[in-house]
Motif scaffolding. Structure first.
Motif, PDB file in Angstrom:
ATOM      1  N   LEU A 111      -9.119   3.656  11.772  1.00 58.26           N
ATOM      2  CA  LEU A 111      -7.950   4.317  11.177  1.00 58.26           C
ATOM      3  C   LEU A 111      -6.919   4.764  12.210  1.00 58.26           C
ATOM      4  CD1 LEU A 111      -9.586   6.542   8.394  1.00 58.26           C
ATOM      5  CD2 LEU A 111      -8.614   4.251   8.189  1.00 58.26           C
ATOM      6  N   THR A 112      -7.331   4.825  13.463  1.00 56.55           N
ATOM      7  CA  THR A 112      -6.400   5.372  14.464  1.00 56.55           C
ATOM      8  C   THR A 112      -5.912   4.322  15.455  1.00 56.55           C
ATOM      9  OG1 THR A 112      -8.231   6.048  15.897  1.00 56.55           O
ATOM     10  CG2 THR A 112      -7.412   7.700  14.347  1.00 56.55           C
ATOM     11  N   GLY A 113      -6.142   3.055  15.176  1.00 55.23           N
ATOM     12  CA  GLY A 113      -5.606   2.072  16.115  1.00 55.23           C
ATOM     13  C   GLY A 113      -6.129   0.661  15.943  1.00 55.23           C
ATOM     14  N   LEU A 114      -7.357   0.521  15.461  1.00 49.09           N
ATOM     15  CA  LEU A 114      -7.927  -0.825  15.345  1.00 49.09           C
ATOM     16  C   LEU A 114      -7.251  -1.626  14.225  1.00 49.09           C
ATOM     17  CD1 LEU A 114     -10.155  -2.863  16.210  1.00 49.09           C
ATOM     18  CD2 LEU A 114     -11.638  -1.805  14.490  1.00 49.09           C
ATOM     19  N   LEU A 115      -7.082  -1.003  13.067  1.00 47.00           N
ATOM     20  CA  LEU A 115      -6.435  -1.690  11.946  1.00 47.00           C
ATOM     21  C   LEU A 115      -4.924  -1.480  12.039  1.00 47.00           C
ATOM     22  CD1 LEU A 115      -8.765  -0.670   8.957  1.00 47.00           C
ATOM     23  CD2 LEU A 115      -8.994  -2.604  10.539  1.00 47.00           C
ATOM     24  N   ASP A 116      -4.161  -2.486  11.711  1.00 48.90           N
ATOM     25  CA  ASP A 116      -2.702  -2.318  11.755  1.00 48.90           C
ATOM     26  C   ASP A 116      -2.156  -1.953  10.368  1.00 48.90           C
ATOM     27  OD1 ASP A 116      -3.077  -4.686  10.506  1.00 48.90           O
ATOM     28  OD2 ASP A 116      -2.023  -5.922  11.983  1.00 48.90           O
ATOM     29  N   TYR A 117      -3.026  -1.462   9.501  1.00 47.95           N
ATOM     30  CA  TYR A 117      -2.608  -0.981   8.185  1.00 47.95           C
ATOM     31  C   TYR A 117      -3.499   0.197   7.831  1.00 47.95           C
ATOM     32  CZ  TYR A 117      -6.810  -3.427   6.725  1.00 47.95           C
ATOM     33  OH  TYR A 117      -8.118  -3.837   6.614  1.00 47.95           O
ATOM     34  N   ARG A 118      -3.077   0.912   6.780  1.00 49.42           N
ATOM     35  CA  ARG A 118      -3.863   2.062   6.309  1.00 49.42           C
ATOM     36  C   ARG A 118      -4.609   1.638   5.059  1.00 49.42           C
ATOM     37  NH1 ARG A 118      -3.641   7.690   6.599  1.00 49.42           N
ATOM     38  NH2 ARG A 118      -4.025   8.726   4.622  1.00 49.42           N
ATOM     39  N   PRO A 119      -5.935   1.673   5.063  1.00 51.55           N
ATOM     40  CA  PRO A 119      -6.657   1.278   3.856  1.00 51.55           C
ATOM     41  C   PRO A 119      -6.408   2.270   2.713  1.00 51.55           C
ATOM     42  CG  PRO A 119      -8.187   2.130   5.493  1.00 51.55           C
ATOM     43  CD  PRO A 119      -6.841   2.087   6.153  1.00 51.55           C
ATOM     44  N   ASP A 120      -6.535   1.783   1.492  1.00 54.11           N
ATOM     45  CA  ASP A 120      -6.383   2.649   0.322  1.00 54.11           C
ATOM     46  C   ASP A 120      -7.657   3.425   0.044  1.00 54.11           C
ATOM     47  OD1 ASP A 120      -3.746   1.581  -0.495  1.00 54.11           O
ATOM     48  OD2 ASP A 120      -4.903  -0.272  -0.698  1.00 54.11           O
ATOM     49  N   LEU A 121      -8.765   2.899   0.580  1.00 53.11           N
ATOM     50  CA  LEU A 121     -10.078   3.442   0.236  1.00 53.11           C
ATOM     51  C   LEU A 121     -11.032   3.182   1.407  1.00 53.11           C
ATOM     52  CD1 LEU A 121     -11.688   4.581  -2.267  1.00 53.11           C
ATOM     53  CD2 LEU A 121     -12.194   2.199  -2.848  1.00 53.11           C
ATOM     54  N   VAL A 122     -11.848   4.181   1.717  1.00 52.63           N
ATOM     55  CA  VAL A 122     -12.928   3.987   2.687  1.00 52.63           C
ATOM     56  C   VAL A 122     -14.245   4.084   1.928  1.00 52.63           C
ATOM     57  CG1 VAL A 122     -14.148   4.958   4.690  1.00 52.63           C
ATOM     58  CG2 VAL A 122     -11.642   4.871   4.684  1.00 52.63           C
ATOM     59  N   LEU A 123     -15.092   3.076   2.092  1.00 52.22           N
ATOM     60  CA  LEU A 123     -16.416   3.092   1.482  1.00 52.22           C
ATOM     61  C   LEU A 123     -17.461   3.092   2.580  1.00 52.22           C
ATOM     62  CD1 LEU A 123     -15.952   0.394  -1.321  1.00 52.22           C
ATOM     63  CD2 LEU A 123     -15.619   2.874  -1.481  1.00 52.22           C
ATOM     64  N   SER A 124     -18.575   3.769   2.323  1.00 45.36           N
ATOM     65  CA  SER A 124     -19.668   3.782   3.289  1.00 45.36           C
ATOM     66  C   SER A 124     -20.958   3.450   2.563  1.00 45.36           C
ATOM     67  CB  SER A 124     -19.742   5.166   3.941  1.00 45.36           C
ATOM     68  OG  SER A 124     -20.790   5.206   4.878  1.00 45.36           O
ATOM     69  N   GLY A 125     -21.745   2.566   3.164  1.00 45.12           N
ATOM     70  CA  GLY A 125     -23.018   2.180   2.545  1.00 45.12           C
ATOM     71  C   GLY A 125     -23.065   0.688   2.273  1.00 45.12           C
ATOM     72  N   ILE A 126     -23.862   0.315   1.388  1.00 45.63           N
ATOM     73  CA  ILE A 126     -24.760   1.130   0.570  1.00 45.63           C
ATOM     74  C   ILE A 126     -25.960   1.531   1.434  1.00 45.63           C
ATOM     75  CG2 ILE A 126     -26.261   1.135  -1.473  1.00 45.63           C
ATOM     76  CD1 ILE A 126     -24.363  -1.065  -2.607  1.00 45.63           C
ATOM     77  N   ASN A 127     -26.245   2.825   1.487  1.00 47.75           N
ATOM     78  CA  ASN A 127     -27.301   3.280   2.386  1.00 47.75           C
ATOM     79  C   ASN A 127     -28.696   2.958   1.872  1.00 47.75           C
ATOM     80  OD1 ASN A 127     -28.104   4.790   4.800  1.00 47.75           O
ATOM     81  ND2 ASN A 127     -29.075   6.165   3.337  1.00 47.75           N
TER      82      ASN A 127
END
Ligand code: MN
Length: 257
Positions: free
Chosen positions: A75-91
Motif C-alpha cells: 500500500l505504500t509503494g509496491l502497488l501503483d494503485y490503491r486497492p478497493d479491498l484488502v483480504l487476508s486468508g483464508i487462514n
C-alpha cells in the motif's frame, strides 16, 4: 474492483490460492503474501532487516517478512494503485475471541484498515483445509454481495470472518457476532535440545471460556459463518471513569515515611 490479498500461512498455502482462484474472475486481484508461515505475528513490522519481494510463476508475490509487512509495502509503494479491498486468508484455523490479538491473518487485514481500505480477515475454523472450496465460495459470495450493496467504498471497516469446515450446502447464513473469549493458553512445552539446552515451545491456545450465544464460537459451532466488526482502539471505555478517580491519585511525589 481491485483486491489485494495477503495471509499469514505463506504464499504457498492452499487457503490463499483458493481465495485468489475464487475472486480472480470478478476483480483485479494481486497477492502479496509472506514467504514463510507467519501465524501469530499480529501486526508486527520488520524494521531491522531489508525486505525483498519476489514474483513466482502464478503471479503471486512473496515477501521475506510478516503479514503486516506485505500489506504495508503493497500500500505504500509496491502497488501503483490503491486497492478497493484488502483480504487476508483464508487462514488454516480459527481466529476467534482472543486469537484476534495474536493473529497474523487479522494483522494483515488490520494493516489495510489502518491505511483506510476496507479489509476482511477470513479463517476456516478447523486446521485441516477440509471444505476449503466451500469457504472460498462463501468468501467470494460475501465480497460480491458487499460490492453490489456499495459497502466497498471510501469508508474503511475491518471485518473478521470465521467459516466452519462444512460443505457449501451445509454452511448456514452469516451471523453478526461479538468476539468470545478463550481461557489462558496451555502451558509452555519444554524439551531438551541435542546440546542439552532447554527448549521452550509456546503451548496451544486455550479452549473457549465465553462461547455464549452471540459469540463467534457459538455461531460457528452451529454451522454459521461468523462475522465480527473489529476496531483498533484498545481503550477500556467502560472503565475510563473508574481510572479517572484512581489516576488522579497517581503520579504525585511519594512522601517519605
Ligand atoms: Mn495462520
Amino acid at each position: 474492483m481491485k483486491i489485494l490479498i495477503s495471509n499469514d500461512d505463506g504464499f504457498q498455502a492452499p487457503g490463499v490460492v483458493a481465495l485468489y482462484e475464487a475472486l480472480k474472475d470478478v476483480a483485479e486481484v494481486e497477492v502479496v503474501a509472506p514467504e514463510h508461515n507467519n501465524s501469530a505475528k499480529s501486526n508486527a513490522l520488520t524494521l531491522h532487516t531489508p525486505l525483498y519481494v519476489q514474483r513466482v510463476a502464478n503471479g503471486f508475490r512473496y515477501v521475506n517478512g510478516t503479514p503486516a509487512d506485505c500489506v504495508h509495502i503493497a500500500l505504500t509503494g509496491l502497488l501503483d494503485y490503491r486497492p478497493d479491498l484488502v483480504l487476508s486468508g483464508i487462514n488454516n484455523g480459527a481466529n476467534m475471541g482472543d486469537d484476534t490479538i495474536y493473529s497474523g491473518t487479522v494483522g494483515a487485514a488490520m494493516e489495510g484498515f489502518l491505511f483506510g481500505v476496507p479489509s476482511i480477515a477470513f479463517s476456516q475454523v478447523e486446521r485441516n483445509w477440509l471444505h476449503l472450496d466451500a469457504a472460498a465460495a462463501k468468501a467470494r459470495e460475501l465480497v460480491l454481495q458487499m460490492f453490489e450493496q456499495n459497502l466497498i467504498g471510501a469508508t474503511p471497516w475491518l471485518l473478521n470472518v470465521n467459516i466452519p469446515n462444512l460443505p457449501l450446502d451445509q454452511l448456514k447464513h452469516v451471523k453478526l457476532c461479538r468476539l468470545g473469549r478463550r481461557h489462558a493458553a496451555e502451558p509452555v512445552i519444554t524439551q531438551q535440545s541435542p546440546r542439552g539446552e532447554t527448549m521452550y515451545w509456546i503451548g496451544a491456545a486455550g479452549p473457549a471460556k465465553d462461547d455464549a450465544e452471540g459469540t463467534d464460537f457459538h455461531a460457528t459451532a452451529q454451522g454459521h459463518v461468523a462475522m465480527t466488526p473489529l476496531k483498533v482502539d484498545l481503550t477500556d471505555h467502560d472503565h475510563l471513569s473508574y481510572w479517572a478517580q484512581t489516576a488522579s491519585k497517581l503520579g504525585n511525589p511519594i512522601k517519605s515515611a
